[in-house]
Design a protein around this motif. Structure first.
Motif: not given
Length: 170
Positions: A44-47, A49-67
């Motif tokens: 669950l912790e690994a999952e 962490a993985s979800l956290g990374e995906q959320v961070d990636l999505l945030r980055g993607s959204f920021q890139d998209y907004d930019a």
């Protein structure tokens, strides 16, 4: 899930021989259960962490998209402004061109008016010259007639003078 103890005929977990459920051998099942729970927690912790990374990636993607969206909007705005400037420049150039053509046409009209005025003046002068020529020709004819008449009168006078001279000599 966790392994369950064998069920008694009542459907409840089997009791220990003393009848105390706490006296069941829990050491082995407790460590197995703890290991399984630890594995499950780690997964669950690994999952997470993985979800956290995906959320961070999505945030980055959204920021890139907004930019990128902002960049595209800025480029569109710049292009629109550039097209508006070009349109203004073209309109000004067209205005200047039309003004130049109007001036040219005005100059040509004025030249044409002057040419027509000159032509009209020349036509009047030519007409006046023809009238003068006709008058001179008329005067010449009249002079020719008078000359012819004067020549005849002169011959008559000469004849008369000869007659008079002849009579005087006689």
């Amino acid at each position: 899930g966790a392994p369950q103890e064998p069920a008694a005929p009542s459907g409840r977990p089997a009791e220990s021989p003393r009848g105390d459920p706490a006296a069941t051998p829990l050491v082995e099942s407790s460590s197995t259960q703890t290991d399984l729970e630890s594995d499950h927690v780690r997964k669950l912790e690994a999952e997470a962490a993985s979800l956290g990374e995906q959320v961070d990636l999505l945030r980055g993607s959204f920021q890139d998209y907004d930019a990128l969206r902002s960049l595209v909007q800025n480029l569109r705005d710049q292009q629109r402004q550039q097209l508006e400037r070009q349109e203004r420049v073209l309109r000004q150039e067209m205005e200047i061109f039309l003004q130049e053509k109007d001036l040219e046409n005005e100059g040509l009209r004025a030249r044409g008016d002057r040419a027509r005025a000159s032509e009209s003046k020349l036509q009047r002068e030519l007409s006046d010259a023809r009238r003068r020529e006709q008058k001179v020709l008329g005067d010449l004819r009249a002079l020719g007639s008078r000359h012819a008449k004067a020549s005849e009168e002169l011959k008559e006078l000469e004849g008369f003078c000869e007659q008079l001279t002849g009579k005087v000599e006689v």
